[in-house]
Design an enzyme around this catalytic site. Structure first.
Site, PDB file in Angstrom:
ATOM      1  N   LYS A   1      33.330  25.179  27.211  1.00  0.00           N
ATOM      2  CA  LYS A   1      34.222  24.379  26.359  1.00  0.00           C
ATOM      3  C   LYS A   1      35.598  25.029  26.282  1.00  0.00           C
ATOM      4  O   LYS A   1      36.633  24.364  26.374  1.00  0.00           O
ATOM      5  CB  LYS A   1      33.596  24.228  24.974  1.00  0.00           C
ATOM      6  CG  LYS A   1      34.496  23.576  23.948  1.00  0.00           C
ATOM      7  CD  LYS A   1      34.274  22.091  23.812  1.00  0.00           C
ATOM      8  CE  LYS A   1      35.401  21.407  23.069  1.00  0.00           C
ATOM      9  NZ  LYS A   1      35.036  20.795  21.836  1.00  0.00           N
TER      10      LYS A   1
ATOM     11  N   ARG B   1      51.916  20.970   5.627  1.00  0.00           N
ATOM     12  CA  ARG B   1      52.160  20.867   7.085  1.00  0.00           C
ATOM     13  C   ARG B   1      51.438  21.955   7.883  1.00  0.00           C
ATOM     14  O   ARG B   1      51.817  22.279   9.009  1.00  0.00           O
ATOM     15  CB  ARG B   1      53.649  20.918   7.428  1.00  0.00           C
ATOM     16  CG  ARG B   1      54.425  19.753   6.873  1.00  0.00           C
ATOM     17  CD  ARG B   1      55.706  19.543   7.653  1.00  0.00           C
ATOM     18  NE  ARG B   1      56.494  18.515   7.013  1.00  0.00           N
ATOM     19  CZ  ARG B   1      57.496  18.758   6.171  1.00  0.00           C
ATOM     20  NH1 ARG B   1      57.827  19.998   5.892  1.00  0.00           N
ATOM     21  NH2 ARG B   1      58.145  17.775   5.632  1.00  0.00           N
TER      22      ARG B   1
ATOM     23  N   LYS C   1      40.049  20.131  17.618  1.00  0.00           N
ATOM     24  CA  LYS C   1      40.075  18.732  17.182  1.00  0.00           C
ATOM     25  C   LYS C   1      39.693  18.673  15.711  1.00  0.00           C
ATOM     26  O   LYS C   1      38.658  19.236  15.313  1.00  0.00           O
ATOM     27  CB  LYS C   1      39.102  17.884  18.002  1.00  0.00           C
ATOM     28  CG  LYS C   1      39.666  17.464  19.340  1.00  0.00           C
ATOM     29  CD  LYS C   1      38.778  16.424  20.001  1.00  0.00           C
ATOM     30  CE  LYS C   1      39.375  15.959  21.311  1.00  0.00           C
ATOM     31  NZ  LYS C   1      38.454  15.057  22.039  1.00  0.00           N
TER      32      LYS C   1
ATOM     33  N   GLU D   1      44.100  16.683  25.598  1.00  0.00           N
ATOM     34  CA  GLU D   1      43.461  15.555  26.283  1.00  0.00           C
ATOM     35  C   GLU D   1      44.492  14.730  27.047  1.00  0.00           C
ATOM     36  O   GLU D   1      44.545  13.517  26.937  1.00  0.00           O
ATOM     37  CB  GLU D   1      42.740  14.689  25.244  1.00  0.00           C
ATOM     38  CG  GLU D   1      41.421  14.160  25.749  1.00  0.00           C
ATOM     39  CD  GLU D   1      40.530  13.611  24.653  1.00  0.00           C
ATOM     40  OE1 GLU D   1      39.883  14.429  23.973  1.00  0.00           O
ATOM     41  OE2 GLU D   1      40.489  12.404  24.469  1.00  0.00           O
TER      42      GLU D   1
ATOM     43  N   ARG E   1      39.889  17.206  29.578  1.00  0.00           N
ATOM     44  CA  ARG E   1      39.177  17.264  28.299  1.00  0.00           C
ATOM     45  C   ARG E   1      38.488  15.937  27.995  1.00  0.00           C
ATOM     46  O   ARG E   1      37.451  15.900  27.332  1.00  0.00           O
ATOM     47  CB  ARG E   1      40.139  17.661  27.171  1.00  0.00           C
ATOM     48  CG  ARG E   1      39.418  17.867  25.854  1.00  0.00           C
ATOM     49  CD  ARG E   1      40.229  18.628  24.844  1.00  0.00           C
ATOM     50  NE  ARG E   1      39.438  18.836  23.642  1.00  0.00           N
ATOM     51  CZ  ARG E   1      39.793  19.585  22.635  1.00  0.00           C
ATOM     52  NH1 ARG E   1      40.953  20.216  22.647  1.00  0.00           N
ATOM     53  NH2 ARG E   1      39.008  19.729  21.577  1.00  0.00           N
TER      54      ARG E   1
ATOM     55  N   HIS F   1      30.196   9.506  24.498  1.00  0.00           N
ATOM     56  CA  HIS F   1      30.763   9.336  23.158  1.00  0.00           C
ATOM     57  C   HIS F   1      31.352   7.948  22.918  1.00  0.00           C
ATOM     58  O   HIS F   1      31.498   7.548  21.772  1.00  0.00           O
ATOM     59  CB  HIS F   1      31.831  10.406  22.896  1.00  0.00           C
ATOM     60  CG  HIS F   1      31.241  11.747  22.565  1.00  0.00           C
ATOM     61  ND1 HIS F   1      30.410  12.427  23.433  1.00  0.00           N
ATOM     62  CD2 HIS F   1      31.341  12.534  21.455  1.00  0.00           C
ATOM     63  CE1 HIS F   1      30.038  13.571  22.872  1.00  0.00           C
ATOM     64  NE2 HIS F   1      30.584  13.656  21.679  1.00  0.00           N
TER      65      HIS F   1
ATOM     66  N   HIS G   1      30.034   6.798  19.606  1.00  0.00           N
ATOM     67  CA  HIS G   1      30.893   6.619  18.429  1.00  0.00           C
ATOM     68  C   HIS G   1      30.768   5.198  17.864  1.00  0.00           C
ATOM     69  O   HIS G   1      30.751   4.993  16.647  1.00  0.00           O
ATOM     70  CB  HIS G   1      32.363   6.881  18.794  1.00  0.00           C
ATOM     71  CG  HIS G   1      32.706   8.343  18.880  1.00  0.00           C
ATOM     72  ND1 HIS G   1      33.887   8.801  19.427  1.00  0.00           N
ATOM     73  CD2 HIS G   1      32.052   9.454  18.476  1.00  0.00           C
ATOM     74  CE1 HIS G   1      33.934  10.121  19.362  1.00  0.00           C
ATOM     75  NE2 HIS G   1      32.821  10.538  18.797  1.00  0.00           N
TER      76      HIS G   1
ATOM     77  N   HIS H   1      25.624  12.390  14.331  1.00  0.00           N
ATOM     78  CA  HIS H   1      26.530  12.280  15.493  1.00  0.00           C
ATOM     79  C   HIS H   1      25.765  12.558  16.788  1.00  0.00           C
ATOM     80  O   HIS H   1      25.877  11.813  17.766  1.00  0.00           O
ATOM     81  CB  HIS H   1      27.700  13.266  15.320  1.00  0.00           C
ATOM     82  CG  HIS H   1      28.614  13.329  16.498  1.00  0.00           C
ATOM     83  ND1 HIS H   1      29.366  12.248  16.911  1.00  0.00           N
ATOM     84  CD2 HIS H   1      28.887  14.318  17.387  1.00  0.00           C
ATOM     85  CE1 HIS H   1      30.062  12.584  17.983  1.00  0.00           C
ATOM     86  NE2 HIS H   1      29.791  13.838  18.297  1.00  0.00           N
TER      87      HIS H   1
ATOM     88  N   GLU I   1      24.881  17.595  22.469  1.00  0.00           N
ATOM     89  CA  GLU I   1      26.112  18.125  23.082  1.00  0.00           C
ATOM     90  C   GLU I   1      25.763  19.179  24.140  1.00  0.00           C
ATOM     91  O   GLU I   1      26.462  19.308  25.140  1.00  0.00           O
ATOM     92  CB  GLU I   1      27.047  18.723  22.022  1.00  0.00           C
ATOM     93  CG  GLU I   1      27.475  17.759  20.917  1.00  0.00           C
ATOM     94  CD  GLU I   1      28.486  16.681  21.361  1.00  0.00           C
ATOM     95  OE1 GLU I   1      28.867  16.643  22.555  1.00  0.00           O
ATOM     96  OE2 GLU I   1      28.868  15.866  20.497  1.00  0.00           O
TER      97      GLU I   1
ATOM     98  N   ASN J   1      34.103  13.500  26.589  1.00  0.00           N
ATOM     99  CA  ASN J   1      33.698  12.300  25.860  1.00  0.00           C
ATOM    100  C   ASN J   1      32.498  11.613  26.501  1.00  0.00           C
ATOM    101  O   ASN J   1      32.112  10.521  26.086  1.00  0.00           O
ATOM    102  CB  ASN J   1      34.870  11.310  25.794  1.00  0.00           C
ATOM    103  CG  ASN J   1      35.972  11.835  24.905  1.00  0.00           C
ATOM    104  OD1 ASN J   1      35.709  12.376  23.836  1.00  0.00           O
ATOM    105  ND2 ASN J   1      37.207  11.696  25.348  1.00  0.00           N
TER     106      ASN J   1
HETATM  107  N1  GLY Z   1      34.230  17.152  21.476  1.00  0.00           N
HETATM  108  C1  GLY Z   1      35.114  16.819  22.514  1.00  0.00           C
HETATM  109  C2  GLY Z   1      36.332  17.663  22.542  1.00  0.00           C
HETATM  110  O1  GLY Z   1      36.447  18.613  21.804  1.00  0.00           O
HETATM  111  O2  GLY Z   1      37.228  17.394  23.301  1.00  0.00           O
END
Ligand code: GLY
Length: 360
Positions: free
Chosen positions: A224, A122, A144, A234, A239, A246, A250, A263, A186, A243
């Site tokens: 960031k 956990r 993330k 998010e 946040r 993305h 994605h 990516h 990015e 995206n």
């Molecule tokens: N890569 C997008 C984020 O970390 O929210």
């Protein structure tokens, strides 16, 4: 010079340490290192031959019991099966909750090792040591963690903040050109979201085709970090702006089996599509859209989407994690520095933009 960028989230306050020659002195950068005895370094077969001995040697010299697990490189490895290999290494090492997982590598290693750390017992402690440009400016900052599930990109994961992120700029010297270009995707994304001087800095750097300057990397980490601090999970929409590019990116990665494009390359195609849609739906000027397309081209990112069934891309867009019953809300741009989140794109335009990406 070493710079420490603070990241203040609701679950943890930590630092992103950006500097040079940091890999040998990792133990000094791990907060409360003295409380743990064991570390497991997770890396991949590209990065381990270059840096694992240095990192492990430095940690052993500081009296840690260090073991490691090396996975094959590439996004196609971000699976539950590879995760189980990592769990096996943590179990085999007898890791306890006070001990530490060190993610040494690019975005794939960071996401996978991060998720292993988040879920093993956990949650055991995590240190992110990004060695790629993409991981330094984006993936390693903000907690993330995930693996892909079937064709669902980052479908199984969690938010799990590290104790510290250590970005040693020296590791960029050995980064293959393709990975440098991928990281630029990015960097460009952050430039488009910020606009103004940040975008000018990105544009200037892109024109040199080189590794971004220290200043650019630090600026990006700071941007960031501030977004993550305001919206860790998010939830407020802030946040979600990260995206940009993305949603389609994605879907392209998934439609091509997580093997054809890195990516960053898929995100670059997603950014191109986003600019096309932004012109039609959000009033982005043609001149700005062209400028942004030129920046993406200047760093050598893909121009066109080749050999993919457009319907596969569209059906994967609908499976995007951010989709609700009404579909997915795209992040578009009304101008540089002014993102428009949650824009619904009708199916006809979605089909058109994918077709445009294929024939441009
Ligand atoms: N890569 C997008 C984020 O970390 O929210």
């Amino acid at each position: 010079m070493t710079v420490r960028v603070p990241v203040a989230t609701t679950t943890r306050h930590y630092e992103v340490v950006v500097g040079r020659a940091l890999l040998t002195s990792l133990s000094a950068l791990i907060p409360s290192a003295g409380e743990s005895e064991r570390l497991v370094v997770v890396s991949d077969d590209n990065v381990a031959p270059l840096y694992l001995d240095t990192v492990a040697g430095g940690l052993r010299a500081a009296s840690f019991d260090v073991s490691s697990v090396v996975i094959p490189h590439g996004e196609a490895q971000k699976t539950l099966a590879t995760l189980e290999t990592v769990y096996g290494a943590l179990y085999g090492a007898g890791l306890t909750r006070r001990d530490v997982v060190v993610a040494l590598g690019g975005g794939v290693v960071g996401d996978l090792a991060g998720f292993a750390a988040a879920t093993f017992q956990r949650g055991v402690r995590l240190v992110q040591v990004p060695t790629s440009l993409l991981a330094m400016v984006d993936a390693s900052v903000g907690g993330k963690t995930a693996v892909d599930y079937r064709r669902g990109k980052n479908y199984v994961g969690s938010f799990y903040q590290p104790l510290v992120v250590v970005a040693d700029l020296d590791s960029l010297a050995t980064l293959p050109e393709r990975e440098v270009r991928s990281g630029w995707a990015e960097v460009v994304k952050h430039g488009l979201l910020a606009g103004g001087e940040t975008l000018d800095l990105v544009e200037g750097g892109a024109a040199t085709h080189e590794r971004p300057s220290e200043r650019l990397i630090e600026t990006q980490v700071a941007c960031k970090a501030s977004v993550v601090a305001r919206d860790e999970r998010e939830e407020t929409g802030e946040r979600a702006q990260l995206n940009l590019g993305h949603t389609i990116g994605h879907a392209i990665e998934a439609a091509t089996g997580f093997r054809r494009y890195t990516h960053g390359e898929a995100v670059a195609l997603g950014l191109r599509a986003t600019l096309w849609l932004s012109e039609r739906l959000c009033g982005l000027s043609g001149a700005d859209a062209d400028r942004a397309q030129r920046i993406i081209s200047a760093v050598g990112l893909p121009e066109r989407l080749d050999d993919v069934d457009p319907e596969a891309v569209r059906s994967l867009v609908r499976r995007d994690k951010k989709a609700d019953r009404k579909g997915v809300g795209y992040v578009l741009l009304s101008r540089f520095g002014a993102p428009a989140p949650g824009v619904r794109v009708e199916e006809r335009l979605e089909a058109e933009v994918i077709e445009w990406l294929q024939r441009r």
